[in-house]
Scaffold this motif. Sequence first.
Motif, mmCIF file in Angstrom:
data_model
loop_
_atom_site.group_PDB
_atom_site.id
_atom_site.type_symbol
_atom_site.label_atom_id
_atom_site.label_comp_id
_atom_site.label_asym_id
_atom_site.label_seq_id
_atom_site.Cartn_x
_atom_site.Cartn_y
_atom_site.Cartn_z
ATOM 1 N N UNK A 23 0.729 -1.501 -0.042
ATOM 2 C CA UNK A 23 0.230 -0.446 -0.470
ATOM 3 C C UNK A 23 0.651 1.356 -0.065
ATOM 4 N N UNK A 24 0.203 2.304 -1.066
ATOM 5 C CA UNK A 24 1.289 3.898 -1.203
ATOM 6 C C UNK A 24 0.351 4.726 -0.951
ATOM 7 N N UNK A 25 0.516 5.270 -0.002
ATOM 8 C CA UNK A 25 -0.545 7.011 0.350
ATOM 9 C C UNK A 25 -0.440 8.064 -0.102
ATOM 10 N N UNK A 90 2.712 -3.751 6.760
ATOM 11 C CA UNK A 90 3.356 -2.414 5.503
ATOM 12 C C UNK A 90 3.209 -1.710 4.737
ATOM 13 N N UNK A 91 4.196 -0.073 4.518
ATOM 14 C CA UNK A 91 2.819 0.482 3.960
ATOM 15 C C UNK A 91 4.375 1.664 3.795
ATOM 16 N N UNK A 92 3.615 2.898 2.590
ATOM 17 C CA UNK A 92 4.416 3.132 2.533
ATOM 18 C C UNK A 92 4.151 5.144 2.442
ATOM 19 N N UNK A 121 3.837 1.562 17.227
ATOM 20 C CA UNK A 121 5.176 0.835 17.120
ATOM 21 C C UNK A 121 4.590 -0.274 15.646
ATOM 22 N N UNK A 122 4.164 -1.292 15.889
ATOM 23 C CA UNK A 122 3.582 -2.116 14.675
ATOM 24 C C UNK A 122 3.583 -1.518 13.792
ATOM 25 N N UNK A 123 2.719 -0.329 13.312
ATOM 26 C CA UNK A 123 2.105 0.307 12.230
ATOM 27 C C UNK A 123 3.469 0.836 11.933
ATOM 28 N N UNK A 124 4.040 1.795 12.396
ATOM 29 C CA UNK A 124 5.294 2.738 12.253
ATOM 30 C C UNK A 124 6.657 1.731 11.715
ATOM 31 N N UNK A 125 6.992 0.834 12.411
ATOM 32 C CA UNK A 125 8.181 0.617 12.202
ATOM 33 C C UNK A 125 8.059 0.016 10.765
ATOM 34 N N UNK A 126 7.454 -0.783 9.759
ATOM 35 C CA UNK A 126 7.006 -1.091 8.470
ATOM 36 C C UNK A 126 6.672 -0.058 7.902
#
Length: 350
Positions: A23-25, A90-92, A121-126
């Motif tokens: 996913x890219x935002x 994982x996202x960009x 943290x679970x969202x931020x790290x990847x």
Amino acid sequence: MDAFWLHKEAAPHWLRGLARRKPVFFPQRAGRSGWRFLAVHERSELSFEDYHPTIVPPGKKLLPAVETLFRFHPDDAGEPVIEPVVDPTSRILAGVRPCDLKAIDLMDRVHRHPPEDPHYRARRDPTTLIAIACPHPCDERCFCEAVGSLNWRGNADLFLTPIGDSFLVEVQSEAGASLIDGESFHPCPDARPHRIQAEAARPKPFGRQFPRPMEHLAATIAAQWSSPIWERHVQRCFSCGSCNLVCPTCYCFDTRDESGLTNPQYGQRVRTWDACMLPRFAEVAGGHNFRPLPAGRQRHRVERKFDYLPRRFGDHSFCVGCGRCGRQCTANIDIFSIILDLAQPEETRS
């Protein structure tokens, strides 16, 4: 780290390619005048040049408005069972401006400070960040240079600088290096002179400026606890909390337990955004409200941005100068104007 040239016309194709992997935002039009960080698809209209400040900052992708923290239910013996809910997707986040980049860095400090927030943290790290420099102020609300955000590069994985018909793409992490692919990227042996030239070409001053250095503002604000300025700037406030909800460094929340009527032992704990400008934010058991008046809530909000949070987590300001609070306020209340009034000599105030 390496640097590359990427032609501007190739940038949308590059982002669409990345979006096929994860996913890219990216900032995209939402409605007639609004911009939001939306998921990139094959037909998405992508343009770095037409950027307008998004209503909601990109950092909110890491702390959503509503999220389930855990689910609970009894086991076979009737003992309670807690099942944590985390989002490790994982996202960009691409097209992140320096002010929002700094805001994410500040939120990293808050949420990684003990006790660490495992959901953040679970969202931020990847999450990988593709940032882009601002060649000019985004609009008349901007004051990013005044609060030290304009040249922020920390925690960006890739940093893009518009130069002519190309982007100078500077790799700042291994995660960023993994996004460089295809024949569109051409090596730049020495990025530094190009970056310096681009920064020198920006308008000066860049956006609105305070009359006093940032390091003096905390003492200025603290000395005016009883100032009539607080009341003057909230006379038309609706206490709707919009300024909090669009702020990239506001992170207050409330929690509630939700369960079904048929079996209340099964349910979930939900976290939702809260806002210090809302009338009942500081209300405690028994009905006492520590900040019942809008002026007190406004003073609390300003002190957190320029005094309390900087002292606790470092930096001179937890306001990044994006201008969203003033831009979205239906009553046109602007935190920059409040600080400007506080910083000016009393005889010159309007």
